[in-house]
Design an enzyme around this catalytic site. Structure first.
Site, PDB file in Angstrom:
ATOM      1  N   PHE A 190       0.814  -1.224   0.000  1.00  0.00           N
ATOM      2  CA  PHE A 190       0.000   0.000   0.000  1.00  0.00           C
ATOM      3  C   PHE A 190       0.855   1.285   0.000  1.00  0.00           C
ATOM      4  N   HIS A 207      -6.762  -4.787  22.181  1.00  0.00           N
ATOM      5  CA  HIS A 207      -7.002  -3.652  21.281  1.00  0.00           C
ATOM      6  C   HIS A 207      -6.465  -2.317  21.835  1.00  0.00           C
ATOM      7  N   LYS A 250     -18.273  -3.737   9.557  1.00  0.00           N
ATOM      8  CA  LYS A 250     -18.029  -4.410  10.843  1.00  0.00           C
ATOM      9  C   LYS A 250     -17.167  -3.526  11.745  1.00  0.00           C
ATOM     10  N   ASP A 285     -14.370  -7.851  19.562  1.00  0.00           N
ATOM     11  CA  ASP A 285     -13.273  -6.885  19.644  1.00  0.00           C
ATOM     12  C   ASP A 285     -11.933  -7.590  19.401  1.00  0.00           C
ATOM     13  N   THR A 288       6.185   2.564  12.708  1.00  0.00           N
ATOM     14  CA  THR A 288       4.810   2.869  13.082  1.00  0.00           C
ATOM     15  C   THR A 288       4.716   3.495  14.473  1.00  0.00           C
ATOM     16  N   ASP A 289       3.654   4.261  14.683  1.00  0.00           N
ATOM     17  CA  ASP A 289       3.419   4.827  16.022  1.00  0.00           C
ATOM     18  C   ASP A 289       3.042   3.750  17.040  1.00  0.00           C
ATOM     19  N   GLU A 290       2.685   2.534  16.540  1.00  0.00           N
ATOM     20  CA  GLU A 290       2.236   1.482  17.458  1.00  0.00           C
ATOM     21  C   GLU A 290       3.362   1.005  18.375  1.00  0.00           C
ATOM     22  N   THR A 339       3.903 -11.016  -1.163  1.00  0.00           N
ATOM     23  CA  THR A 339       3.055 -11.786  -0.255  1.00  0.00           C
ATOM     24  C   THR A 339       1.607 -11.486  -0.639  1.00  0.00           C
ATOM     25  N   PRO A 383     -10.716   0.565   3.954  1.00  0.00           N
ATOM     26  CA  PRO A 383     -11.110  -0.139   2.724  1.00  0.00           C
ATOM     27  C   PRO A 383     -12.043  -1.316   2.987  1.00  0.00           C
ATOM     28  N   PHE A 399      -9.122  -1.326   8.055  1.00  0.00           N
ATOM     29  CA  PHE A 399     -10.415  -0.786   8.496  1.00  0.00           C
ATOM     30  C   PHE A 399     -11.174  -0.007   7.411  1.00  0.00           C
ATOM     31  N   ASP A 455      12.698 -11.842  -1.481  1.00  0.00           N
ATOM     32  CA  ASP A 455      12.466 -11.664  -0.047  1.00  0.00           C
ATOM     33  C   ASP A 455      13.608 -10.862   0.574  1.00  0.00           C
ATOM     34  N   TYR A 507       2.524  -7.662  16.233  1.00  0.00           N
ATOM     35  CA  TYR A 507       2.968  -6.779  15.139  1.00  0.00           C
ATOM     36  C   TYR A 507       3.837  -5.644  15.673  1.00  0.00           C
ATOM     37  N   LYS A 538       7.881  -4.563  15.091  1.00  0.00           N
ATOM     38  CA  LYS A 538       8.304  -3.271  14.518  1.00  0.00           C
ATOM     39  C   LYS A 538       9.222  -2.552  15.524  1.00  0.00           C
TER      40      LYS A 538
HETATM   41  P1  NAD Z   1       1.362  -3.622   3.232  1.00  0.00           P
HETATM   42  O1  NAD Z   1       1.074  -4.824   4.055  1.00  0.00           O
HETATM   43  O2  NAD Z   1       0.301  -3.051   2.387  1.00  0.00           O
HETATM   44  O3  NAD Z   1       2.614  -3.901   2.272  1.00  0.00           O
HETATM   45  C1  NAD Z   1       3.761  -4.582   2.720  1.00  0.00           C
HETATM   46  C2  NAD Z   1       4.575  -4.984   1.505  1.00  0.00           C
HETATM   47  O4  NAD Z   1       5.775  -5.630   1.959  1.00  0.00           O
HETATM   48  C3  NAD Z   1       3.847  -5.981   0.577  1.00  0.00           C
HETATM   49  O5  NAD Z   1       3.989  -5.591  -0.766  1.00  0.00           O
HETATM   50  C4  NAD Z   1       4.556  -7.296   0.850  1.00  0.00           C
HETATM   51  O6  NAD Z   1       4.555  -8.165  -0.279  1.00  0.00           O
HETATM   52  C5  NAD Z   1       5.958  -6.815   1.192  1.00  0.00           C
HETATM   53  N1  NAD Z   1       6.697  -7.779   2.032  1.00  0.00           N
HETATM   54  C6  NAD Z   1       6.268  -8.374   3.183  1.00  0.00           C
HETATM   55  N2  NAD Z   1       7.220  -9.197   3.644  1.00  0.00           N
HETATM   56  C7  NAD Z   1       8.259  -9.113   2.773  1.00  0.00           C
HETATM   57  C8  NAD Z   1       9.534  -9.725   2.716  1.00  0.00           C
HETATM   58  N3  NAD Z   1       9.924 -10.615   3.647  1.00  0.00           N
HETATM   59  N4  NAD Z   1      10.363  -9.381   1.699  1.00  0.00           N
HETATM   60  C9  NAD Z   1       9.976  -8.489   0.752  1.00  0.00           C
HETATM   61  N5  NAD Z   1       8.776  -7.901   0.750  1.00  0.00           N
HETATM   62  C10 NAD Z   1       7.924  -8.202   1.755  1.00  0.00           C
HETATM   63  O7  NAD Z   1       1.928  -2.550   4.269  1.00  0.00           O
HETATM   64  P2  NAD Z   1       1.827  -0.951   4.284  1.00  0.00           P
HETATM   65  O8  NAD Z   1       0.600  -0.562   4.995  1.00  0.00           O
HETATM   66  O9  NAD Z   1       2.138  -0.430   2.949  1.00  0.00           O
HETATM   67  O10 NAD Z   1       3.048  -0.636   5.281  1.00  0.00           O
HETATM   68  C11 NAD Z   1       4.361  -0.383   4.771  1.00  0.00           C
HETATM   69  C12 NAD Z   1       5.274  -0.032   5.939  1.00  0.00           C
HETATM   70  O11 NAD Z   1       4.755   1.109   6.633  1.00  0.00           O
HETATM   71  C13 NAD Z   1       5.389  -1.129   7.012  1.00  0.00           C
HETATM   72  O12 NAD Z   1       6.719  -1.186   7.443  1.00  0.00           O
HETATM   73  C14 NAD Z   1       4.463  -0.667   8.119  1.00  0.00           C
HETATM   74  O13 NAD Z   1       4.882  -1.149   9.359  1.00  0.00           O
HETATM   75  C15 NAD Z   1       4.612   0.842   8.012  1.00  0.00           C
HETATM   76  N6  NAD Z   1       3.469   1.646   8.479  1.00  0.00           N
HETATM   77  C16 NAD Z   1       2.213   1.414   8.001  1.00  0.00           C
HETATM   78  C17 NAD Z   1       1.171   2.248   8.410  1.00  0.00           C
HETATM   79  C18 NAD Z   1      -0.233   2.058   7.889  1.00  0.00           C
HETATM   80  O14 NAD Z   1      -1.151   2.742   8.367  1.00  0.00           O
HETATM   81  N7  NAD Z   1      -0.480   1.205   6.929  1.00  0.00           N
HETATM   82  C19 NAD Z   1       1.421   3.284   9.304  1.00  0.00           C
HETATM   83  C20 NAD Z   1       2.717   3.478   9.786  1.00  0.00           C
HETATM   84  C21 NAD Z   1       3.742   2.661   9.343  1.00  0.00           C
HETATM   85  O1  DAU Z   2      -0.897   3.192  13.535  1.00  0.00           O
HETATM   86  C1  DAU Z   2      -0.242   2.707  12.407  1.00  0.00           C
HETATM   87  C2  DAU Z   2      -0.716   1.306  12.103  1.00  0.00           C
HETATM   88  O2  DAU Z   2      -2.020   1.432  11.551  1.00  0.00           O
HETATM   89  C3  DAU Z   2       0.188   0.541  11.144  1.00  0.00           C
HETATM   90  O3  DAU Z   2       1.430   0.344  11.753  1.00  0.00           O
HETATM   91  C4  DAU Z   2      -0.420  -0.820  10.801  1.00  0.00           C
HETATM   92  O4  DAU Z   2       0.382  -1.476   9.838  1.00  0.00           O
HETATM   93  C5  DAU Z   2      -1.803  -0.571  10.189  1.00  0.00           C
HETATM   94  O5  DAU Z   2      -2.423  -1.807   9.919  1.00  0.00           O
HETATM   95  C6  DAU Z   2      -2.653   0.235  11.183  1.00  0.00           C
HETATM   96  O6  DAU Z   2      -2.964  -0.552  12.355  1.00  0.00           O
HETATM   97  P1  DAU Z   2      -4.427  -0.531  13.037  1.00  0.00           P
HETATM   98  O7  DAU Z   2      -4.576  -1.772  13.786  1.00  0.00           O
HETATM   99  O8  DAU Z   2      -4.667   0.753  13.726  1.00  0.00           O
HETATM  100  O9  DAU Z   2      -5.320  -0.512  11.660  1.00  0.00           O
HETATM  101  P2  DAU Z   2      -6.590  -1.359  11.199  1.00  0.00           P
HETATM  102  O10 DAU Z   2      -6.977  -0.795   9.872  1.00  0.00           O
HETATM  103  O11 DAU Z   2      -6.403  -2.808  11.309  1.00  0.00           O
HETATM  104  O12 DAU Z   2      -7.694  -0.929  12.271  1.00  0.00           O
HETATM  105  C7  DAU Z   2      -7.986   0.432  12.548  1.00  0.00           C
HETATM  106  C8  DAU Z   2      -8.966   0.457  13.716  1.00  0.00           C
HETATM  107  O13 DAU Z   2     -10.234  -0.069  13.277  1.00  0.00           O
HETATM  108  C9  DAU Z   2      -8.551  -0.404  14.892  1.00  0.00           C
HETATM  109  O14 DAU Z   2      -8.939   0.245  16.094  1.00  0.00           O
HETATM  110  C10 DAU Z   2      -9.355  -1.691  14.718  1.00  0.00           C
HETATM  111  C11 DAU Z   2     -10.621  -1.207  14.046  1.00  0.00           C
HETATM  112  N1  DAU Z   2     -11.284  -2.138  13.103  1.00  0.00           N
HETATM  113  C12 DAU Z   2     -10.520  -2.748  12.141  1.00  0.00           C
HETATM  114  C13 DAU Z   2     -11.092  -3.569  11.206  1.00  0.00           C
HETATM  115  C14 DAU Z   2     -10.270  -4.271  10.155  1.00  0.00           C
HETATM  116  C15 DAU Z   2     -12.671  -2.293  13.125  1.00  0.00           C
HETATM  117  O15 DAU Z   2     -13.379  -1.720  13.977  1.00  0.00           O
HETATM  118  N2  DAU Z   2     -13.253  -3.099  12.177  1.00  0.00           N
HETATM  119  C16 DAU Z   2     -12.532  -3.746  11.220  1.00  0.00           C
HETATM  120  O16 DAU Z   2     -13.124  -4.453  10.402  1.00  0.00           O
END
Ligand code: NAD
Ligand code: DAU
Length: 331
Positions: free
Chosen positions: A11, A273, A202, A269, A120-122, A36, A189, A187, A57, A147, A151
């Site tokens: 993404f 969480h 959900k 839940d 990530t902020d997590e 993946t 999408p 969440f 990889d 997770y 990280k």
């Molecule tokens: P994503 O899950 O959409 O994409 C991850 C990508 O990494 C995929 O294309 C997957 O094929 C690839 N990948 C996974 N394991 C691999 C491996 N061993 N070797 C090579 N490629 C591999 O994730 P995203 O949401 O795009 O997140 C990208 C980065 O940003 C992550 O490091 C995540 O921790 C960080 N991040 C995400 C968010 C968020 O809200 N999505 C917020 C803060 C930080």
């Molecule tokens: O804060 C950054 C993080 O944000 C990234 O590091 C993670 O990679 C990314 O997945 C995201 O983590 P969250 O757990 O916050 O995101 P998620 O989209 O899974 O869920 C967002 C919130 O919505 C969380 O409180 C759980 C809730 N949720 C999620 C899903 C999938 C729902 O209520 N319903 C759902 O169906």
């Protein structure tokens, strides 16, 4: 600049590639992605002639070494990223996030290549609901989930490689991203595509949990700023000051899609969480002069809904399997 982008078919990585092709056509881009379930060639189809895509990889040390040696900088996005998947099966998270980052670090150390590590902020754990505290660069690490703990481990490795080996690395910890090309397990999408496929959205628990939303293009513009002018060894927090509880986001999606805002199901839940995330991005604003451009969350949400409406061929093939997995977990 010759940039190696790990996880560039995911993404945030794919959006980074798109904006790099647009804004920095002078760069030469190589994507290393294991493809993946979260990686998608289609996410890069529009730029396939502008980049080199290597399927592989990051834990493959020989491949990582070869590609890093051909690069001036690495932007490291690759990771396993979904909290619910980590709860169900943590092992792939240890491999990709910990061993993967270790492998990338060893390669940049061997070749003296600049690294930006995307995190990530997590890693900071969660905040209480209803107070004004926010995460800063000096908040102690306190991850809660498989997770976030992997990280956090990856961030620690980066810090140690900077201090011990003089690796030229920066780290960013960003809040929740939204925008195009996000997997339908996440969440926003998930709810949009539930409506588009006639399913009910959900909500986990009561929906009081708070997330701090940022448009993916703003995250990526901050990563670019840090890559260009960030101080080596520093951690930067990226956020757009858009705290919302999940119930409000759910209702906003339903309203923007012309549905009854209460037309959703409460489901089981998430274990452990996290209650609330909130980023104080002032260091990034003050030191690097960065600011988000997508400052109206509902505008960003509307555009994201339009994108999913227009791109069913991208997400359609993922949807049934994703929902079957959730159903098996009572969610
Ligand atoms: P994503 O899950 O959409 O994409 C991850 C990508 O990494 C995929 O294309 C997957 O094929 C690839 N990948 C996974 N394991 C691999 C491996 N061993 N070797 C090579 N490629 C591999 O994730 P995203 O949401 O795009 O997140 C990208 C980065 O940003 C992550 O490091 C995540 O921790 C960080 N991040 C995400 C968010 C968020 O809200 N999505 C917020 C803060 C930080
Ligand atoms: O804060 C950054 C993080 O944000 C990234 O590091 C993670 O990679 C990314 O997945 C995201 O983590 P969250 O757990 O916050 O995101 P998620 O989209 O899974 O869920 C967002 C919130 O919505 C969380 O409180 C759980 C809730 N949720 C999620 C899903 C999938 C729902 O209520 N319903 C759902 O169906």
């Amino acid at each position: 600049m010759r940039l190696l982008i790990t996880g560039g078919a995911g993404f945030i990585g794919a959006n980074f590639v798109h904006s790099s092709v647009r804004v920095h056509p002078e760069d030469s881009l190589t994507v290393l992605d294991a493809m993946t379930y979260a990686g998608s060639r289609e996410s890069l189809a529009a730029v396939e002639n502008d980049i080199r895509l290597v399927q592989g990889d990051i834990t493959d040390a020989e491949l990582a070494n070869k590609l890093v040696a051909e690069s001036d900088a690495v932007v490291h996005f690759a990771a396993e990223t979904h909290v619910d998947n980590a709860l169900a099966d943590p092992e792939p998270f240890l491999r990709a996030n910990v061993i993967g980052t270790f492998t990338v670090l060893e390669a940049v150390r061997a070749h003296g290549v600049r690294l930006h590590h995307v995190s990530t902020d997590e890693v900071y754990g969660d905040l209480e609901l209803g107070n004004a505290r926010r995460f800063t660069e000096s908040t102690p690490y306190n991850p809660s989930s498989p997770y976030s703990s992997t990280k956090a481990a990856s961030d620690m490795l980066v810090r140690a490689w900077v201090r011990s080996y003089g690796v030229r690395a920066t780290i960013s910890n960003c809040s929740n991203n939204y925008g195009p090309y996000q997997h339908v397990e996440k969440f926003i999408p998930r709810q949009i595509t539930n409506v588009l496929t006639g399913r009910r959205p959900k909500l986990y628990g009561s929906g009081t949990n708070v997330r701090d939303w940022i448009h993916v293009d703003d995250h990526n513009s901050a990563v670019r700023r840090i890559l260009a002018d960030g101080q080596i060894g520093r951690t930067y927090l990226i956020g757009a000051e858009e705290e919302r509880d999940n119930l409000s986001v759910m209702r906003a999606i339903l309203r923007l899609m012309d549905r009854d805002p209460d037309d959703f199901d409460h489901v089981a839940d998430r274990a452990g969480h996290d209650l609330r995330y909130a980023i104080d991005p002032s260091a990034l604003y003050d030191e690097l002069g960065w600011a988000p451009k997508h400052t109206d969350f509902e505008d960003g949400l509307r555009a994201t809904i339009d994108w999913y409406r227009d791109n069913e061929t991208w997400w359609g093939p993922l949807k049934d399997a994703t929902e079957a997995k959730y159903e098996g977990r009572g969610q």
